[in-house]
Design a protein around this motif. Structure first.
Motif, PDB file in Angstrom:
ATOM      1  N   GLN A  35       0.685  -1.605   0.101  1.00 36.82           N
ATOM      2  CA  GLN A  35       0.037   0.055  -0.273  1.00 36.82           C
ATOM      3  C   GLN A  35       0.851   1.506   0.176  1.00 36.82           C
ATOM      4  O   GLN A  35       0.375   2.051  -0.291  1.00 36.82           O
ATOM      5  CB  GLN A  35      -1.169   0.174   1.338  1.00 36.82           C
ATOM      6  CG  GLN A  35      -1.974  -0.923   0.956  1.00 36.82           C
ATOM      7  CD  GLN A  35      -3.073  -1.042   2.303  1.00 36.82           C
ATOM      8  OE1 GLN A  35      -2.900  -0.276   3.384  1.00 36.82           O
ATOM      9  NE2 GLN A  35      -3.979  -1.992   2.366  1.00 36.82           N
ATOM     10  N   THR A  36       2.382   1.181   0.778  1.00 33.55           N
ATOM     11  CA  THR A  36       2.862   2.231   0.808  1.00 33.55           C
ATOM     12  C   THR A  36       3.762   3.168   0.521  1.00 33.55           C
ATOM     13  O   THR A  36       4.657   3.057  -0.568  1.00 33.55           O
ATOM     14  CB  THR A  36       3.407   2.436   2.280  1.00 33.55           C
ATOM     15  OG1 THR A  36       4.351   0.833   2.165  1.00 33.55           O
ATOM     16  CG2 THR A  36       1.933   2.087   3.239  1.00 33.55           C
ATOM     17  N   LYS A  37       3.904   1.490  -0.804  1.00 36.79           N
ATOM     18  CA  LYS A  37       4.997   1.484  -2.052  1.00 36.79           C
ATOM     19  C   LYS A  37       4.468   2.916  -3.032  1.00 36.79           C
ATOM     20  O   LYS A  37       4.014   2.912  -3.545  1.00 36.79           O
ATOM     21  CB  LYS A  37       4.961   0.849  -2.458  1.00 36.79           C
ATOM     22  CG  LYS A  37       6.000   0.020  -4.016  1.00 36.79           C
ATOM     23  CD  LYS A  37       5.006  -1.150  -5.331  1.00 36.79           C
ATOM     24  CE  LYS A  37       6.532  -1.095  -6.325  1.00 36.79           C
ATOM     25  NZ  LYS A  37       5.841  -1.896  -7.252  1.00 36.79           N
ATOM     26  N   MET A  38       6.621   2.866  -3.118  1.00 36.95           N
ATOM     27  CA  MET A  38       6.032   4.884  -4.160  1.00 36.95           C
ATOM     28  C   MET A  38       5.764   4.337  -5.637  1.00 36.95           C
ATOM     29  O   MET A  38       6.041   3.235  -5.538  1.00 36.95           O
ATOM     30  CB  MET A  38       7.466   5.549  -4.190  1.00 36.95           C
ATOM     31  CG  MET A  38       8.524   4.703  -5.027  1.00 36.95           C
ATOM     32  SD  MET A  38      10.346   5.634  -4.559  1.00 36.95           S
ATOM     33  CE  MET A  38      11.320   5.137  -5.457  1.00 36.95           C
ATOM     34  N   ALA A  39       4.867   5.047  -6.235  1.00 38.07           N
ATOM     35  CA  ALA A  39       4.889   5.082  -7.692  1.00 38.07           C
ATOM     36  C   ALA A  39       6.497   6.099  -7.853  1.00 38.07           C
ATOM     37  O   ALA A  39       7.264   6.892  -7.987  1.00 38.07           O
ATOM     38  CB  ALA A  39       3.415   6.348  -7.832  1.00 38.07           C
ATOM     39  N   LYS A  40       6.554   5.474  -9.327  1.00 33.87           N
ATOM     40  CA  LYS A  40       7.290   6.089 -10.141  1.00 33.87           C
ATOM     41  C   LYS A  40       6.489   7.373 -11.442  1.00 33.87           C
ATOM     42  O   LYS A  40       5.691   6.106 -11.792  1.00 33.87           O
ATOM     43  CB  LYS A  40       8.342   5.496 -11.305  1.00 33.87           C
ATOM     44  CG  LYS A  40       9.025   6.972 -12.150  1.00 33.87           C
ATOM     45  CD  LYS A  40      10.584   5.163 -12.278  1.00 33.87           C
ATOM     46  CE  LYS A  40      11.310   5.577 -13.245  1.00 33.87           C
ATOM     47  NZ  LYS A  40      12.416   5.024 -14.034  1.00 33.87           N
ATOM     48  N   ILE A  41       6.388   8.494 -11.387  1.00 34.29           N
ATOM     49  CA  ILE A  41       5.356   8.886 -12.048  1.00 34.29           C
ATOM     50  C   ILE A  41       5.874   9.831 -13.063  1.00 34.29           C
ATOM     51  O   ILE A  41       7.040  10.651 -12.695  1.00 34.29           O
ATOM     52  CB  ILE A  41       4.673  10.451 -11.025  1.00 34.29           C
ATOM     53  CG1 ILE A  41       4.156   9.714  -9.785  1.00 34.29           C
ATOM     54  CG2 ILE A  41       3.485  11.052 -11.723  1.00 34.29           C
ATOM     55  CD1 ILE A  41       3.597  10.470  -8.796  1.00 34.29           C
ATOM     56  N   ALA A  42       5.797  10.628 -14.354  1.00 35.44           N
ATOM     57  CA  ALA A  42       6.255  10.506 -15.533  1.00 35.44           C
ATOM     58  C   ALA A  42       5.762  12.148 -15.777  1.00 35.44           C
ATOM     59  O   ALA A  42       3.988  11.841 -15.614  1.00 35.44           O
ATOM     60  CB  ALA A  42       7.115  10.080 -16.687  1.00 35.44           C
ATOM     61  N   ILE A  43       6.189  12.770 -15.838  1.00 39.82           N
ATOM     62  CA  ILE A  43       5.443  14.264 -16.821  1.00 39.82           C
ATOM     63  C   ILE A  43       5.722  15.458 -17.370  1.00 39.82           C
ATOM     64  O   ILE A  43       6.818  15.228 -17.774  1.00 39.82           O
ATOM     65  CB  ILE A  43       5.212  14.749 -15.095  1.00 39.82           C
ATOM     66  CG1 ILE A  43       4.459  14.638 -14.039  1.00 39.82           C
ATOM     67  CG2 ILE A  43       4.314  16.590 -15.256  1.00 39.82           C
ATOM     68  CD1 ILE A  43       4.662  16.354 -12.653  1.00 39.82           C
ATOM     69  N   ASP A  44       5.071  15.449 -18.320  1.00 39.42           N
ATOM     70  CA  ASP A  44       5.483  16.361 -19.786  1.00 39.42           C
ATOM     71  C   ASP A  44       5.843  17.358 -19.367  1.00 39.42           C
ATOM     72  O   ASP A  44       4.796  17.933 -19.290  1.00 39.42           O
ATOM     73  CB  ASP A  44       4.734  15.426 -20.724  1.00 39.42           C
ATOM     74  CG  ASP A  44       5.123  15.976 -22.255  1.00 39.42           C
ATOM     75  OD1 ASP A  44       5.874  17.008 -22.048  1.00 39.42           O
ATOM     76  OD2 ASP A  44       4.449  15.934 -23.097  1.00 39.42           O
ATOM     77  N   ILE A  45       6.808  18.537 -19.194  1.00 43.45           N
ATOM     78  CA  ILE A  45       7.352  19.017 -18.877  1.00 43.45           C
ATOM     79  C   ILE A  45       7.443  20.019 -20.459  1.00 43.45           C
ATOM     80  O   ILE A  45       8.268  21.568 -19.935  1.00 43.45           O
ATOM     81  CB  ILE A  45       7.883  19.656 -17.974  1.00 43.45           C
ATOM     82  CG1 ILE A  45       9.552  19.330 -17.951  1.00 43.45           C
ATOM     83  CG2 ILE A  45       7.474  19.031 -16.499  1.00 43.45           C
ATOM     84  CD1 ILE A  45      10.202  19.504 -17.259  1.00 43.45           C
TER      85      ILE A  45
END
Length: 400
Positions: free
Chosen positions: A13-23
């Motif tokens: 539940q607490t596992k971090m996510a890898k989030i990509a953002i197009d900037i």
């Protein structure tokens, strides 16, 4: 054994996510969409120390001074990393059709954040979220270039179908997406834009005069700031301006601030020429972000006559500085301003000119609007917008 299962479940539940953002829009001197992504990333960087963020761009900040300066202003912590997927820039089609999908196949992420167009052929396990600023091309297709209109009508439906979450910048925008695309409610969320932190702070008299000289601004003026596209309805503003009675327009000028970029409304030049307004209407070009607050403060009033918006950040910027504002009475403006600004009927040219005359000449009205605007604008903040966006990411992480 049961304890081990509990610990494993909790870790999951607490596992971090890898989030990509197009900037890609950051550092390109764009208006609304750059403001949104810059401030969203800046505030996510403050509130989220748990997840890993990959900020994807099509330029190398080492070689691109504008991008490098913008990234420095973001003040990114260690869990945020800027990744130049390519260098020298890329057009929208090649970016979404080839460059970004190739990168994501080789560098998997959990969540991808974009705006409008979701990339083609990205792995299904990647959860995609797209921010939609507006769907003006559906409401006013004749005001959009034919090539742009073709790609929007072709790509937006595909993007909305692929996206796991669709985020509008207002409740109005979400209602429009539902109307035109019949998207199920569970895929839809909304956030509100805001004004950059510190936007209204420390504006010194010396800075005001320096900005006035930099952009060759008159002493007293009505201000519009934003893109100069046809849907911004600026020819109507020019006509409303010249209808102000001569005695009330004495020494008053009109400033239309914005770059002559994509889809420039050529009627602006035509109206200025035909009405003989070269000394009355000023076009200072694109306004540097660092100078924007000062220009608002210099303005006598602010006018935003747009035919269609998803939100309308310039209105909120004017309100934050207490600049008396006149705006078209379209739904997103009502959503943002409530009763704090003066609104005109955009279908009635006489109402527009009468309201413009009133706001430039009525001292008591301007003072009343200033107080209401300051109170209303305090309801908007990028921090709370970022917090809501982070909750959306957390919900998407559960879908992985």
């Amino acid at each position: 054994m049961r304890d081990a299962i509990f610990v494993a479940a909790r870790a999951s539940q607490t596992k971090m996510a890898k989030i990509a953002i197009d900037i890609r829009n950051i550092g390109k001197n764009r208006t609304g969409d750059e403001v949104v992504f810059f401030n969203l990333v800046k505030n996510l960087a403050v509130i989220d120390k748990e997840n890993e963020y990959v900020l994807l761009t099509d330029r190398n900040p080492v070689a691109d001074a504008d991008l490098r300066e913008s990234i420095e202003l973001l003040q990114l912590p260690n869990n945020f990393k800027v990744v130049p997927v390519c260098e020298g820039g890329a057009n929208k089609f090649s970016w979404n059709a080839w460059i970004l999908p190739k990168y994501l196949k080789e560098n998997l992420v959990d969540i991808l954040q974009v705006q409008y167009i979701t990339p083609f052929f990205i792995p299904k396990k990647i959860k995609a979220v797209t921010i939609i600023h507006d769907v003006s091309f559906k409401v006013f297709p004749k005001l959009i270039g034919k090539v742009d209109l073709f790609f929007l009508n072709f790509l937006i439906p595909l993007s909305l179908k692929r996206a796991d979450k669709i985020v509008g910048v207002s409740q109005f925008t979400i209602s429009e997406i539902k109307k035109f695309y019949q998207i199920p409610d569970e895929k839809l969320e909304w956030i509100h834009n805001a004004v950059a932190d510190g936007f209204a702070e420390n504006i010194l008299a010396e800075q005001l005069e320096m900005v006035r000289q930099k952009y060759n601004l008159p002493q007293k003026f009505i201000l519009y700031i934003g893109t100069l596209q046809p849907r911004k309805n600026l020819p109507a503003l020019i006509e409303a301006f010249i209808k102000i009675p001569t005695e009330k327009r004495k020494d008053l000028k009109l400033v239309l601030a914005g770059g002559r970029g994509h889809n420039f409304d050529t009627r602006i030049d035509e109206f200025i020429k035909n009405y003989g307004l070269r000394d009355e209407v000023f076009l200072p070009g694109f306004i540097d972000e660092a100078d924007k607050a000062a220009i608002f403060k210099l303005a006598h009033v602010f006018c935003f006559p747009s035919l269609y918006e998803g939100f309308g950040i310039p209105i909120l910027e004017a309100m934050t500085l207490g600049v008396p504002t006149l705006a078209s009475d379209i739904p997103p403006h009502l959503e943002i301003t409530e009763d704090s600004v003066l609104l005109f009927d955009m279908t009635n040219a006489d109402d527009f000119s009468q309201k413009l005359t009133r706001i430039v000449s009525d001292d008591a009205l301007r003072a009343d609007l200033t107080q209401k605007e300051l109170q209303q604008s305090a309801k908007f903040a990028w921090r709370q917008t970022a917090e809501k966006m982070l909750e959306i990411y957390k919900g998407m992480k559960k879908m992985i």
